[in-house]
Motif scaffolding. Structure first.
Motif, PDB file in Angstrom:
ATOM      1  N   ASP A  74      52.490  -2.129  41.145  1.00 55.72           N
ATOM      2  CA  ASP A  74      52.207  -1.092  42.120  1.00 55.72           C
ATOM      3  C   ASP A  74      53.013  -1.257  43.397  1.00 55.72           C
ATOM      4  O   ASP A  74      53.150  -0.317  44.173  1.00 55.72           O
ATOM      5  N   LYS A  75      53.531  -2.447  43.614  1.00 59.62           N
ATOM      6  CA  LYS A  75      54.404  -2.682  44.755  1.00 59.62           C
ATOM      7  C   LYS A  75      55.603  -3.490  44.299  1.00 59.62           C
ATOM      8  O   LYS A  75      55.512  -4.302  43.379  1.00 59.62           O
ATOM      9  N   PHE A  76      56.716  -3.299  44.974  1.00 62.04           N
ATOM     10  CA  PHE A  76      57.946  -3.979  44.597  1.00 62.04           C
ATOM     11  C   PHE A  76      57.763  -5.491  44.590  1.00 62.04           C
ATOM     12  O   PHE A  76      58.249  -6.192  43.710  1.00 62.04           O
ATOM     13  N   ALA A  77      57.020  -6.003  45.593  1.00 57.95           N
ATOM     14  CA  ALA A  77      56.855  -7.446  45.706  1.00 57.95           C
ATOM     15  C   ALA A  77      56.073  -8.032  44.534  1.00 57.95           C
ATOM     16  O   ALA A  77      56.147  -9.234  44.276  1.00 57.95           O
ATOM     17  N   ASP A  78      55.318  -7.204  43.817  1.00 60.44           N
ATOM     18  CA  ASP A  78      54.518  -7.696  42.694  1.00 60.44           C
ATOM     19  C   ASP A  78      55.343  -7.921  41.430  1.00 60.44           C
ATOM     20  O   ASP A  78      54.881  -8.580  40.504  1.00 60.44           O
ATOM     21  N   MET A  79      56.530  -7.353  41.376  1.00 65.54           N
ATOM     22  CA  MET A  79      57.312  -7.423  40.143  1.00 65.54           C
ATOM     23  C   MET A  79      58.043  -8.758  40.051  1.00 65.54           C
ATOM     24  O   MET A  79      58.764  -9.143  40.973  1.00 65.54           O
ATOM     25  N   PRO A  80      57.851  -9.505  38.952  1.00 68.62           N
ATOM     26  CA  PRO A  80      58.610 -10.743  38.790  1.00 68.62           C
ATOM     27  C   PRO A  80      60.097 -10.456  38.669  1.00 68.62           C
ATOM     28  O   PRO A  80      60.510  -9.347  38.319  1.00 68.62           O
ATOM     29  N   GLN A  81      60.871 -11.464  38.944  1.00 66.14           N
ATOM     30  CA  GLN A  81      62.311 -11.238  38.996  1.00 66.14           C
ATOM     31  C   GLN A  81      62.964 -11.266  37.620  1.00 66.14           C
ATOM     32  O   GLN A  81      64.087 -10.811  37.459  1.00 66.14           O
ATOM     33  N   THR A  82      62.283 -11.830  36.627  1.00 62.84           N
ATOM     34  CA  THR A  82      62.602 -11.547  35.225  1.00 62.84           C
ATOM     35  C   THR A  82      61.282 -11.239  34.530  1.00 62.84           C
ATOM     36  O   THR A  82      60.240 -11.783  34.890  1.00 62.84           O
ATOM     37  N   ILE A  83      61.325 -10.371  33.539  1.00 61.05           N
ATOM     38  CA  ILE A  83      60.109  -9.883  32.892  1.00 61.05           C
ATOM     39  C   ILE A  83      60.177 -10.223  31.411  1.00 61.05           C
ATOM     40  O   ILE A  83      61.143  -9.849  30.727  1.00 61.05           O
ATOM     41  N   ASP A  84      59.175 -10.942  30.908  1.00 55.53           N
ATOM     42  CA  ASP A  84      59.115 -11.299  29.493  1.00 55.53           C
ATOM     43  C   ASP A  84      58.455 -10.164  28.712  1.00 55.53           C
ATOM     44  O   ASP A  84      57.358  -9.713  29.054  1.00 55.53           O
ATOM     45  N   LEU A  85      59.136  -9.718  27.655  1.00 58.23           N
ATOM     46  CA  LEU A  85      58.621  -8.631  26.824  1.00 58.23           C
ATOM     47  C   LEU A  85      58.836  -8.959  25.351  1.00 58.23           C
ATOM     48  O   LEU A  85      59.808  -9.635  24.991  1.00 58.23           O
TER      49      LEU A  85
END
Length: 712
Positions: A74-85
């Protein structure tokens, strides 16, 4: 145009399980990785630094597959800098900005991209957010004033409109509602013979990302009949916003297996190892560590403030030997940085009972800075309280936090009481704690007294922590002289609410009327809610100029010809939910009309309040939240949609109030920025809503009394 690259990326998807080694940190066996690069196309000519920061802070990103939403930030700061999928096909969507029906400044951006994740591989995806608004502007032919004056153009849809007064050149932005896809425009004005002129047109199926230019043309006829011809043509062009605004997260601190925002607690010789990772989407260039412990741990150090990148190899080796291991981790993307900071178990287990802290500060190559303080509490206590931060206390409640250090404890919670100089030792109230994990607990205490200090400590069956902590609830601050009981007669000719300069909170336009011995705002003892006086605001036409009766939080700064220059706003740091005001409004028909309100119509009054940040405007060396200038050639008015506005509310009076007495009105505040405390308050009341444009009814009168800010 200046170009700034926008980049959302990083390395913060850290494994928090304590059963694997630190070297496994970036291992995602059975999954793939996503590094998401995001750009927001905008126009640097109209976007301020404040808007850029807001775009970054409020960028919302969703990632979905065929089964639905799998990641939501919901906020940019919440997004990890790499995302495991997991392997598969995905869609990434992003939104940022302000989605409002109509605005001069607020814009909404959105984007979408598709990508595939392959097991064991890192996927790079680019997501560009483009403007989603319909935009409109107006251009007028030269010489139009010979046939039409006091003209304006309203543009909008069923949700809202913007008024383009005179030769307004700004571009307006519109979010089209689902129930109205057409943009309607209306040109109004006065013809040479003073008759009203009105023309309305429609732009059907207005398209997002498109700029519509409404060209108003006038051709003077040269035949014997004379006169002229109006025509309106509409040009359509794609909104060209080639600038990419950079959204780079500041470096981020993450604890391995523990929450770095909570104290590290434990008994002596039982703290254990602690590892902190600092990650960044770009290169980290400065890493500071500071603590009184450093002299104890590494006696050879010359300072307790270390900058790791600037240390020589001997200094780094001394840290390692003492049990402080700092290493830059290798990752695939060279622009990204991951630094591991480890404190060995032997080092931390050697601490005696007490409280300690270690400060960290990381700076990247773009001078974005993040800080962290790791607090360490060594104690054999059963339960330990955490010092309450300002954000945990409100006006009527406070949330307390604690840590349980032994298993099997019962009735874990807090004792609390009002702080006082004399009391019995047993005057405590117990509140049970709610566990947020297997060690940390909290409790919210309601119905507290604002602006009051409370003491608290942690307890459980058979045990009370031996230290008392304190927290003060926020004060429900009210505005000075809010009942308008105090007045002084400045220079023996100007009525001003207050006890005298420089201490007065309020002022009015009376200074502008001083040259003709007129006071538009005075004290009144006939209509009041309580006390001896109310403030009486009366609009009048003096000589050739109409003046609205008004009062405002601020100071009258100067008179420019027949126009006022006002400094609006006073220091204020609280967050009320609404404001109550006792008001009596007696309007008359408009005597001085124009493009905002027509002559003969019933006048309108207005009261509004805004909470704003610390942005300032200058006038003759003074700094004010807003400098008001009413002179047409240099006009500067308050913008309720401005970047500095945190909250706003207004009440417009379109008719007289009921009865002969003052009535109570409540104005709710709409908060545009949640969780942000203001620096200043703007409060304005006017007997004529359009007094800034010298339009209104001579004789319209407003009485106001007993302003009360309402808190929750």
């Amino acid at each position: 145009m200046k170009k700034i690259n926008l980049y959302i990326a990083g390395i913060a998807a850290l494994m928090l399980g304590t059963g694997c080694s630190h070297e496994m940190l970036l291992d995602t066996e059975g999954e793939g990785k996503l590094v998401l690069h995001t750009t927001v196309s905008t126009d640097m000519q109209v976007v301020s630094r404040a808007v850029e920061q807001d775009l970054q802070d409020n960028c919302m990103i969703w990632i979905s597959n065929a089964k639905g939403l799998v990641r939501r930030y919901d906020k940019f700061a919440d997004m990890p800098q790499t995302i495991d999928l997991a392997s598969g096909h995905y869609v990434a969507e992003a939104w940022t900005g302000d989605s409002v029906p109509a605005s001069w400044t607020a814009r909404w951006f959105k984007g979408m991209t598709e990508f595939d994740i392959t097991k064991g591989q890192t996927t790079q995806a680019t997501l560009q957010c483009k403007i989603a608004n319909v935009a409109a502007s107006v251009k007028y032919t030269e010489g139009l004033e010979a046939a039409l004056h006091d003209f304006s153009m309203s543009i909008g849809h069923a949700g809202d409109t913007l008024l383009y007064v005179g030769r307004e050149e700004r571009m307006g932005y519109f979010m089209m509602p689902s129930f109205d896809k057409n943009l309607t425009f209306t040109l109004t004005g006065k013809q040479v013979n003073e008759s009203d002129f009105t023309y309305t047109g429609t732009i059907e199926n207005a398209k997002p990302g498109t700029h519509y230019i409404i060209n108003v043309k006038y051709t003077q006829e040269t035949n014997e009949v004379g006169g002229g011809i109006f025509s309106i043509e509409i040009d359509e062009e794609k909104i060209d916003l080639p600038q990419e605004v950079e959204l780079i997260a500041a470096p981020k601190f993450t604890g391995y297996g523990f929450d770095v925002n909570l104290p590290v607690t434990g008994e002596a010789n039982n703290i254990g190892e602690r590892v902190i990772y600092v990650s960044s989407a770009t290169e980290i260039t400065v890493l500071h560590l500071k603590s009184d412990l450093f002299f104890e741990w590494v006696p050879a150090l010359s300072s307790d403030d270390l900058e790791w990148f600037g240390m020589n190899e001997q200094g780094k080796a001394a840290l390692t030997e003492a049990g402080i291991n700092i290493a830059k981790q290798k990752i695939d993307n060279e622009e990204q940085t991951l630094i591991k900071i480890g404190f060995s178990a032997d080092l931390l287990n050697g601490l005696e009972d007490g409280k300690y802290s270690i400060d960290f500060k990381a700076t990247d190559k773009d001078n974005k800075v993040s800080s962290l303080t790791m607090n360490i509490i060594v104690s054999n206590a059963y339960v330990i309280p955490t010092p309450v931060e300002e954000k945990d206390a409100s006006y009527f409640s406070v949330t307390l936090h604690g840590t349980m250090q032994r298993e099997g404890l019962t009735n874990v919670g807090f004792n609390y009481r009002k702080a006082t100089n004399s009391r019995a030792d047993d005057e405590w109230t117990f509140v049970e704690g709610h566990f947020t994990d297997n060690q940390h607990f909290e409790a919210t205490i309601n119905d507290l007294t604002p602006g009051t200090t409370y003491e608290y400590t942690t307890v459980c069956d058979g045990y009370i922590y031996n230290e008392i902590l304190s927290i003060k609830t926020r004060p429900t601050t009210q505005l000075p002289n809010s009942g308008f009981e105090d007045w002084f007669y400045y220079n023996n000719k100007i009525w001003v609410p207050g006890t005298g300069y420089p201490d007065t909170f309020w002022d009015s336009g009376n200074h502008g009327g001083a040259t003709v011995s007129k006071n538009f705002t005075t004290r009144n003892d006939n209509y009041k809610h309580s006390g001896n006086y109310s403030a009486c605001l009366k609009s009048e036409k003096v000589v050739i100029q109409f003046a609205a009766g008004n009062i405002f939080a601020g100071k009258y700064l100067a008179t420019d010809g027949t126009n006022g220059v006002l400094g609006w706003g006073r220091p204020f740091t609280e967050t009320p939910k609404s404001v109550n005001i006792w008001v009596k409004y007696v309007p008359v028909n408009v005597t001085d009309g124009g493009s905002y309100i027509k002559k003969g119509d019933l006048d309108q009054g207005i009261i509004y309040m805004a909470l704003v940040d610390d942005t300032k405007q200058s006038y003759n060396g003074e700094q004010w939240p807003c400098v008001i200038k009413t002179k047409a050639a240099d006009r500067n008015l308050f913008d309720k949609d401005g970047d500095n506005v945190i909250a706003y509310g207004e009440h417009v009076f379109t008719s007289a109030t009921d009865g002969d007495d003052l009535i109570l009105i409540n104005i709710p505040l709409e908060y545009y920025k949640e969780g942000v405390y203001p620096s200043n308050i703007i409060f304005v009341a006017s007997a004529s809503r359009y007094g800034d444009y010298f339009q209104g009814g001579s004789g319209s009168t407003m009485y106001i009394d007993d302003i009360e800010l309402i808190y929750e």
